[in-house]
Write a protein that holds these residues in place. Sequence first.
Motif, PDB file in Angstrom:
ATOM      1  N   ALA A 130       0.823  -1.211   0.000  1.00  0.00           N
ATOM      2  CA  ALA A 130       0.000   0.000   0.000  1.00  0.00           C
ATOM      3  C   ALA A 130       0.855   1.259   0.000  1.00  0.00           C
ATOM      4  CB  ALA A 130      -0.938  -0.010   1.204  1.00  0.00           C
ATOM      5  N   ILE A 131       1.935   1.253   0.792  1.00  0.00           N
ATOM      6  CA  ILE A 131       2.768   2.459   0.826  1.00  0.00           C
ATOM      7  C   ILE A 131       3.508   2.627  -0.491  1.00  0.00           C
ATOM      8  CG2 ILE A 131       4.832   1.389   1.858  1.00  0.00           C
ATOM      9  CD1 ILE A 131       3.388   4.885   2.642  1.00  0.00           C
TER      10      ILE A 131
ATOM     11  N   ALA B 242      11.573   4.570  23.360  1.00  0.00           N
ATOM     12  CA  ALA B 242      10.382   5.187  22.763  1.00  0.00           C
ATOM     13  C   ALA B 242      10.601   5.537  21.294  1.00  0.00           C
ATOM     14  CB  ALA B 242       9.991   6.437  23.547  1.00  0.00           C
ATOM     15  N   ARG B 243      11.721   5.083  20.724  1.00  0.00           N
ATOM     16  CA  ARG B 243      12.008   5.328  19.315  1.00  0.00           C
ATOM     17  C   ARG B 243      10.953   4.652  18.436  1.00  0.00           C
ATOM     18  NH1 ARG B 243      17.363   2.678  16.664  1.00  0.00           N
ATOM     19  NH2 ARG B 243      16.131   0.799  17.060  1.00  0.00           N
ATOM     20  N   PRO B 244      10.586   5.275  17.312  1.00  0.00           N
ATOM     21  CA  PRO B 244       9.612   4.633  16.422  1.00  0.00           C
ATOM     22  C   PRO B 244      10.077   3.260  15.956  1.00  0.00           C
ATOM     23  CG  PRO B 244       9.930   6.931  15.794  1.00  0.00           C
ATOM     24  CD  PRO B 244      10.972   6.623  16.824  1.00  0.00           C
ATOM     25  N   VAL B 245       9.114   2.361  15.810  1.00  0.00           N
ATOM     26  CA  VAL B 245       9.403   1.039  15.227  1.00  0.00           C
ATOM     27  C   VAL B 245       9.902   1.210  13.797  1.00  0.00           C
ATOM     28  CG1 VAL B 245       8.348  -1.140  14.501  1.00  0.00           C
ATOM     29  CG2 VAL B 245       7.744  -0.125  16.712  1.00  0.00           C
ATOM     30  N   GLY B 246       9.327   2.164  13.107  1.00  0.00           N
ATOM     31  CA  GLY B 246       9.705   2.497  11.742  1.00  0.00           C
ATOM     32  C   GLY B 246       8.961   3.754  11.338  1.00  0.00           C
ATOM     33  N   LEU B 247       9.246   4.285  10.167  1.00  0.00           N
ATOM     34  CA  LEU B 247       8.579   5.489   9.677  1.00  0.00           C
ATOM     35  C   LEU B 247       8.071   5.245   8.261  1.00  0.00           C
ATOM     36  CD1 LEU B 247      10.991   8.358  10.829  1.00  0.00           C
ATOM     37  CD2 LEU B 247       8.754   7.799  11.800  1.00  0.00           C
ATOM     38  N   TRP B 248       6.806   5.599   8.043  1.00  0.00           N
ATOM     39  CA  TRP B 248       6.198   5.537   6.720  1.00  0.00           C
ATOM     40  C   TRP B 248       6.302   6.926   6.106  1.00  0.00           C
ATOM     41  CZ3 TRP B 248       4.275   0.606   5.657  1.00  0.00           C
ATOM     42  CH2 TRP B 248       4.151  -0.248   6.761  1.00  0.00           C
TER      43      TRP B 248
ATOM     44  N   CYS C 267      -1.376   9.638  12.077  1.00  0.00           N
ATOM     45  CA  CYS C 267      -2.201   8.631  11.404  1.00  0.00           C
ATOM     46  C   CYS C 267      -1.406   8.096  10.218  1.00  0.00           C
ATOM     47  CB  CYS C 267      -3.520   9.250  10.933  1.00  0.00           C
ATOM     48  SG  CYS C 267      -3.301  10.719   9.893  1.00  0.00           S
ATOM     49  N   GLY C 268      -2.011   7.239   9.419  1.00  0.00           N
ATOM     50  CA  GLY C 268      -1.333   6.773   8.223  1.00  0.00           C
ATOM     51  C   GLY C 268      -1.040   7.921   7.289  1.00  0.00           C
ATOM     52  N   VAL C 269       0.087   7.857   6.582  1.00  0.00           N
ATOM     53  CA  VAL C 269       0.471   8.988   5.728  1.00  0.00           C
ATOM     54  C   VAL C 269      -0.401   9.088   4.483  1.00  0.00           C
ATOM     55  CG1 VAL C 269       2.851   9.054   6.535  1.00  0.00           C
ATOM     56  CG2 VAL C 269       2.254   7.588   4.592  1.00  0.00           C
ATOM     57  N   ASP C 270      -1.244   8.092   4.245  1.00  0.00           N
ATOM     58  CA  ASP C 270      -2.189   8.157   3.128  1.00  0.00           C
ATOM     59  C   ASP C 270      -3.558   8.645   3.578  1.00  0.00           C
ATOM     60  OD1 ASP C 270      -2.634   5.896   4.672  1.00  0.00           O
ATOM     61  OD2 ASP C 270      -3.344   4.682   2.991  1.00  0.00           O
TER      62      ASP C 270
ATOM     63  N   PRO D   1       0.810   2.635  10.164  1.00  0.00           N
ATOM     64  CA  PRO D   1       0.732   2.047   8.828  1.00  0.00           C
ATOM     65  C   PRO D   1      -0.346   2.709   7.973  1.00  0.00           C
ATOM     66  CG  PRO D   1       0.720   0.349  10.535  1.00  0.00           C
ATOM     67  CD  PRO D   1       0.514   1.656  11.220  1.00  0.00           C
ATOM     68  N   PRO D   2      -0.326   2.466   6.681  1.00  0.00           N
ATOM     69  CA  PRO D   2      -1.332   3.054   5.785  1.00  0.00           C
ATOM     70  C   PRO D   2      -2.757   2.745   6.257  1.00  0.00           C
ATOM     71  CG  PRO D   2       0.410   2.035   4.506  1.00  0.00           C
ATOM     72  CD  PRO D   2       0.684   1.681   5.938  1.00  0.00           C
TER      73      PRO D   2
END
Length: 387
Positions: free
Chosen positions: A77-78, A103-109, A183-186, A211-212
Amino acid sequence: MSATDEERAARAALARIIEPGNEHGGRWLRELGAVELLSRLTHGTYRKGALPGITERRAQGLLARATRARPDQDLAAITAAGGRFLVPGDPEWPTQLDDLRDARPVGLWLRGRPDLRRWALRSVAVVGARACTPYGAHMAAALATALAERGWVVVSGAAFGVDGAAHRGALGARGATVAVLACGVDVPYPRGHAGLITRIAEQGLVVGELPPGDHPTPSRFILRNRVIAALTRGTVVVEAAHRSGSLVTARTAQRLGRHTMGVPGPATSGLSAGVHELLRGEAVLVTDADEIVELVGDIGDLAPARRGPVLPRDLLAPLTARVLEALPPRGQSLTLPDVAATAGTGVDDALGRLYELHSLGFVEREGDAWQLTPTAMHHPDARRGGT
């Protein structure tokens, strides 16, 4: 070296399972790694002690979330949205986010073409009240415009009010801006900023931890603010009431050792009360981009000296100024001996200074007396120095 495909897929799944800023999850990630942690969450049956530090009931909730995670679909989706998923270890990962520790992000979209790591190295957060005043909107836009013109990246949260004004200011200067969403970047949120967020994705970057398709919640807005604070070299709060989420961003920035700045407002404005509280602490008062860059920029990026206009009287030698001040206002005059006595100098010195002042247009002679010229009388600052 980039993360492996297995690591990336595991973190994409964990982004569905672990809420942003969850320090228990961050500790498990650090101790177990993403692949092993996901394995423990997808066995279907919780084994006691598999996830230290939480109750079995909470663990069951995480396992239930794990059954709904579809990392392949989220990654597809991303990609379809023209974006990508960053994880620690990627060359584009901003390492200053590691200051958040567990508290670091798991990942970044991400949506947008620029390199987030490079942009973050020269970035400033401009945040503030959603229901801002016209003054707040003006200041946010003006600061963002000037920062963008100086090559700085403006980071904010795409909310109404100060955030939106900051993004628009940077975009209007054809500069760089990053929107960090809760929120999701989409997902265009707030809906009224759908067009703005699209413009940011085209000209800058839209970033989020979720996530999206994921939706925002009140707690996610607060947790999103830690990413804004960690990503940037400093945070500027334009307007904020005492309970504003912008103060969370500023205080997180302080804890992380980042510069914290505030734009003062009217003492009677509740929307500036939170900013003034920051300024009574460790935050630095700023009024323009030069003062911001002086704090966050390189050595030598100094704001210009600030002072009022230079008046003619400021250029006089001290004794000449004393002779000028000895003359009375409102067209009255003094003889030379009286001028000398009032100025505390000799007659010869006073006479020399009076002729100097006469050549400069400050005084005139009437017989044996001296008085101020009409110009000097109409502009008392020229005579007294003023304030």
